[in-house]
Design a protein around this motif. Structure first.
Motif, PDB file in Angstrom:
ATOM      1  N   ILE A 103       0.866  -1.191   0.000  1.00  0.00           N
ATOM      2  CA  ILE A 103       0.000   0.000   0.000  1.00  0.00           C
ATOM      3  C   ILE A 103       0.896   1.232   0.000  1.00  0.00           C
ATOM      4  O   ILE A 103       1.718   1.421   0.908  1.00  0.00           O
ATOM      5  CB  ILE A 103      -0.922   0.013   1.241  1.00  0.00           C
TER       6      ILE A 103
ATOM      7  N   ILE B  20       3.063  -1.301   4.162  1.00  0.00           N
ATOM      8  CA  ILE B  20       2.606   0.075   3.942  1.00  0.00           C
ATOM      9  C   ILE B  20       3.830   0.989   3.852  1.00  0.00           C
ATOM     10  O   ILE B  20       4.598   1.102   4.817  1.00  0.00           O
ATOM     11  CB  ILE B  20       1.678   0.562   5.085  1.00  0.00           C
TER      12      ILE B  20
ATOM     13  N   LEU C 119      -7.652   3.985   7.610  1.00  0.00           N
ATOM     14  CA  LEU C 119      -6.943   2.964   6.822  1.00  0.00           C
ATOM     15  C   LEU C 119      -7.202   1.573   7.405  1.00  0.00           C
ATOM     16  O   LEU C 119      -7.471   0.623   6.668  1.00  0.00           O
ATOM     17  CB  LEU C 119      -5.440   3.267   6.780  1.00  0.00           C
TER      18      LEU C 119
ATOM     19  N   SER D 164      -4.852   4.816  -2.827  1.00  0.00           N
ATOM     20  CA  SER D 164      -4.874   4.912  -1.361  1.00  0.00           C
ATOM     21  C   SER D 164      -5.687   6.121  -0.870  1.00  0.00           C
ATOM     22  O   SER D 164      -6.229   6.112   0.216  1.00  0.00           O
ATOM     23  CB  SER D 164      -3.454   4.939  -0.805  1.00  0.00           C
TER      24      SER D 164
ATOM     25  N   ALA E 155       1.324   4.770   0.770  1.00  0.00           N
ATOM     26  CA  ALA E 155       0.682   5.820   1.571  1.00  0.00           C
ATOM     27  C   ALA E 155       1.549   7.078   1.590  1.00  0.00           C
ATOM     28  O   ALA E 155       1.560   7.831   2.565  1.00  0.00           O
ATOM     29  CB  ALA E 155       0.421   5.311   2.986  1.00  0.00           C
TER      30      ALA E 155
END
Length: 255
Positions: A37, A124, A108, A60, A39
């Motif tokens: 992910i 992440i 999240l 995201s 971020a």
């Protein structure tokens, strides 16, 4: 059940994104199913795995503001067994937009909870700040990897990050664990690099990964081709280092 690991350090240029991309690719090569992910509004982890960031419609940003489901944001990367939820420059606005939202630190976590059963590891890549985006990542994560570059100001700001982790543990996520500190950009020829390694190992002993990521030209080149180091040059020192880190992580979590 998969494990969610945030890769965080508010200092820029410590190897966060390099670690996110190449650890994900290494775990994928070792036949683990991985979701990365992104971020970080700079979206370097997305482009580093061959994703055209300008073409991202669901990423995201939509995930965190709950305007799209996590499964709709997932795209396949060019690394085997690695999926990505990409970022877009829009993500810059998220901190302002979340300010007055209820449970803003859990956005999240609530969005990705259902994905844990689909992946072995969810990584992440955090932004280089301790703002709401990073707070969301730490609240959602089971553990955190802290990259530390082997340079003069390495330990500066580390105390601040550890305090943030402590307060997240106290208020939002008591199960948050430190997966390990990862020494990056190590140059064995430099006395300073060796001193930083000694210093970090002395202070944090068991919390430091045995694997050390060495300075490597190929590691720096790979992102400009939109590839992980595994795809770009599997015979390089950088690839060997990240494969070693992935094996260390798997071993630690399988015990």
């Amino acid at each position: 059940m998969g494990k969610i690991i945030a890769i965080a350090n508010q200092k820029g240029g410590v190897g966060k994104t390099t670690t996110s991309v190449n650890l994900a690719a290494s775990l994928g090569v070792l036949e683990k199913k991985v979701l990365l992910i992104d971020a970080d509004p700079q979206a370097n982890a997305s482009s580093g795995l061959g994703i055209d960031v300008d073409a991202v419609e669901i990423g995201s940003y939509q995930l965190i503001e709950h305007s799209a489901k996590a499964k709709d944001a997932i795209v396949a990367s060019n690394a085997p067994n690695v999926d990505v939820i990409p970022a877009h420059i829009d993500l810059v606005a998220i901190e302002i937009e979340l300010v007055d939202k209820e449970s803003r630190e859990y956005m999240l976590k609530n969005a990705i909870n259902d994905l844990k059963s689909d992946y072995d590891y969810i990584l992440i890549d955090c932004a280089p700040s301790l703002g709401l985006l990073t707070l969301n990542a730490l609240t959602a994560a089971d553990s955190v990897i802290i990259p530390i570059q082997c340079e003069y100001f390495a330990l500066e700001g580390l105390g601040k990050l550890l305090n943030t982790i402590k307060s997240v543990q106290k208020i939002h996520n008591e199960a948050l664990d430190i997966e390990g500190m990862l020494l990056t950009m190590f140059d064995s020829r430099l006395r300073l690099s060796n001193q930083v390694v000694e210093e970090v190992q002395k202070h944090f002993s068991d919390m430091v990964f045995e694997t050390i990521i060495q300075r490597n030209v190929r590691l720096g080149e790979a992102p400009s081709y939109g590839e992980s180091i595994i795809n770009y040059d599997v015979s390089s020192k950088g690839a060997a280092n990240y494969l070693s880190l992935a094996k260390e992580l798997i071993k630690k979590n399988d015990i």
